[in-house]
Design a protein around this motif. Structure first.
Motif, mmCIF file in Angstrom:
data_model
loop_
_atom_site.group_PDB
_atom_site.id
_atom_site.type_symbol
_atom_site.label_atom_id
_atom_site.label_comp_id
_atom_site.label_asym_id
_atom_site.label_seq_id
_atom_site.Cartn_x
_atom_site.Cartn_y
_atom_site.Cartn_z
ATOM 1 N N ARG A 175 9.804 0.520 -17.705
ATOM 2 C CA ARG A 175 10.692 -0.537 -17.238
ATOM 3 C C ARG A 175 11.690 0.089 -16.271
ATOM 4 N N ALA A 176 12.003 -0.628 -15.204
ATOM 5 C CA ALA A 176 12.920 -0.079 -14.204
ATOM 6 C C ALA A 176 13.641 -1.207 -13.491
ATOM 7 N N ASP A 177 14.814 -0.870 -12.948
ATOM 8 C CA ASP A 177 15.536 -1.831 -12.114
ATOM 9 C C ASP A 177 14.928 -1.891 -10.712
ATOM 10 N N VAL A 178 14.481 -0.754 -10.230
ATOM 11 C CA VAL A 178 13.813 -0.674 -8.925
ATOM 12 C C VAL A 178 12.597 0.228 -9.076
ATOM 13 N N ALA A 179 11.451 -0.249 -8.610
ATOM 14 C CA ALA A 179 10.230 0.565 -8.629
ATOM 15 C C ALA A 179 9.395 0.155 -7.419
ATOM 16 N N SER A 180 9.483 0.933 -6.356
ATOM 17 C CA SER A 180 8.791 0.558 -5.127
ATOM 18 C C SER A 180 7.980 1.729 -4.595
ATOM 19 N N ALA A 181 6.856 1.378 -3.978
ATOM 20 C CA ALA A 181 5.993 2.365 -3.319
ATOM 21 C C ALA A 181 5.575 1.790 -1.983
ATOM 22 N N LYS A 182 5.581 2.632 -0.949
ATOM 23 C CA LYS A 182 5.269 2.162 0.401
ATOM 24 C C LYS A 182 4.447 3.202 1.128
ATOM 25 N N ALA A 183 3.441 2.739 1.860
ATOM 26 C CA ALA A 183 2.601 3.613 2.690
ATOM 27 C C ALA A 183 2.450 2.968 4.060
ATOM 28 N N THR A 184 2.729 3.736 5.100
ATOM 29 C CA THR A 184 2.688 3.217 6.469
ATOM 30 C C THR A 184 1.901 4.165 7.344
ATOM 31 N N VAL A 185 1.029 3.603 8.188
ATOM 32 C CA VAL A 185 0.213 4.397 9.096
ATOM 33 C C VAL A 185 0.241 3.767 10.481
ATOM 34 N N SER A 186 0.413 4.597 11.509
ATOM 35 C CA SER A 186 0.365 4.134 12.894
ATOM 36 C C SER A 186 -0.170 5.256 13.758
ATOM 37 N N ALA A 187 -0.275 5.002 15.068
ATOM 38 C CA ALA A 187 -0.775 6.021 15.980
ATOM 39 C C ALA A 187 0.157 7.218 16.056
ATOM 40 N N SER A 188 1.436 7.029 15.748
ATOM 41 C CA SER A 188 2.405 8.123 15.841
ATOM 42 C C SER A 188 2.498 8.953 14.569
ATOM 43 N N GLY A 189 1.925 8.474 13.447
ATOM 44 C CA GLY A 189 1.988 9.260 12.231
ATOM 45 C C GLY A 189 1.753 8.433 10.983
ATOM 46 N N ALA A 190 1.818 9.118 9.833
ATOM 47 C CA ALA A 190 1.629 8.478 8.529
ATOM 48 C C ALA A 190 2.797 8.858 7.625
ATOM 49 N N GLU A 191 3.204 7.906 6.770
ATOM 50 C CA GLU A 191 4.359 8.153 5.902
ATOM 51 C C GLU A 191 4.184 7.411 4.592
ATOM 52 N N ALA A 192 4.606 8.057 3.503
ATOM 53 C CA ALA A 192 4.558 7.442 2.181
ATOM 54 C C ALA A 192 5.871 7.738 1.463
ATOM 55 N N SER A 193 6.337 6.776 0.641
ATOM 56 C CA SER A 193 7.597 6.970 -0.068
ATOM 57 C C SER A 193 7.607 6.163 -1.357
ATOM 58 N N THR A 194 8.413 6.624 -2.323
ATOM 59 C CA THR A 194 8.624 5.896 -3.572
ATOM 60 C C THR A 194 10.101 5.921 -3.922
ATOM 61 N N ASN A 195 10.504 4.932 -4.715
ATOM 62 C CA ASN A 195 11.881 4.851 -5.195
ATOM 63 C C ASN A 195 11.861 4.260 -6.594
#
Length: 300
Positions: A102-122
């Motif tokens: 259980r959490a107040d905030v639980a997010s995961a994000k993955a982004t990809v484009s021609a300039s690069g790739a990025e992933a993050s969690t909180n």
């Protein structure tokens, strides 16, 4: 006079046309050399807030239940984001739904484009439970984040941060980077924690905010024996491949047909255009001879 004039003009035109045709043959042959283009991808990224790999043994190990749960797992090439706040498992706690996280905030994000790739969690104000400990959290955290960035043409970067306190099996602990922290609670169990594990290569990066190795058996009652791992804030990325590069095919090796080449050709400065020049001269000579022969026949 008019006849000679009218005859010579077509002959000259014929000669010029023939020469132009031979000299143009070179570019026609070389036009066969094409270009190839290498394609480029946009990289990859993945993120997950929680992943468990636990083996739960119930009733003195007469019932084994694998506790494999993932919360907010996302993958890209296509950008994605998930923000679910709870992870449940059925059939473990006396047949009732069991809340693993259980959490107040639980997010995961993955982004990809021609300039690069990025992933993050909180993950913020999170509490994780395992079977056999209904009132005691396996771990409680204030906030943990993780991030992996793979930009085109740059060295990949991975990081994890921890804000606020950490409580493991009811005990407040201080986590350090670079070494595991072991928590032992008599009559409850043991937990080994690795904080901010990162790794990078020339094109990839990965990070885990927290990795727990768990061994729980409350009071050795064998009511619920829990063994395995729990991972919080896991991210990976892979940078795009090199941009498209135009690669021209090498020109074909053109050699005069017929007799083998004489070694004296190279000594006198023969170049790759020599066959075209020689061919043009032959055509010019033949056309001139034909013009002279036709002229003599007309005069006769």
């Amino acid at each position: 006079m008019n006849a000679n004039t009218n005859f010579r003009m077509p002959a000259r035109r014929l000669t010029a046309t023939a020469a132009a045709t031979v000299l143009a043959a070179g570019p026609v042959v070389l036009a066969g050399a094409g270009s190839a283009h290498a394609s480029a991808d946009h990289g990859r990224a993945s993120a997950v807030v929680l992943r468990t790999g636990l083996d739960v043994s119930l009733l003195n190990k007469t019932v084994n239940v694998p506790l494999a749960v993932s919360l907010n797992e996302v993958r890209a090439p296509q950008s994605a984001e998930r923000t679910e706040l709870t992870a449940r498992l059925d059939g473990v706690d006396g047949g009732q739904p069991f809340s693993v996280l259980r959490a107040d905030v639980a997010s995961a994000k993955a982004t990809v484009s021609a300039s690069g790739a990025e992933a993050s969690t909180n993950l913020t104000h999170a509490r994780i439970h395992v079977p056999g400990l209904p009132l005691l959290s396996l771990i409680e955290v204030g906030q943990v984040t993780s991030k992996a960035t793979c930009e085109t043409g740059r060295k990949p970067v991975a990081s994890a941060t921890l804000l606020g306190g950490v409580t493991v099996l009811g005990k407040k602990v201080t986590l350090t980077v670079g070494g595991p922290t072991e928590v032992k609670v008599p009559g409850v169990g043991e937990v080994r924690i690795d904080f901010s594990k990162t790794r990078t290569t020339s094109r990839t990066a990965a990070a885990s905010a927290l990795e727990l190795k768990v061994s729980i058996n409350p009071l050795k009652l064998n009511v619920a024996d829990v063994e395995g791992t729990v991972t919080l804030g896991s991210v990976t990325c892979e940078s795009p491949s090199a941009p498209a590069v135009s690669v021209s095919a090498p020109p074909p090796d053109i050699k005069p047909q017929g007799a083998p080449a004489e070694s004296g050709l190279a000594e006198t400065g023969g170049a790759s255009t020599t066959p075209y020049v020689v061919g043009g001269a032959v055509v010019l000579l033949a056309a001139g001879g034909a013009a002279v022969a036709l002229g003599r026949r007309r005069r006769s």
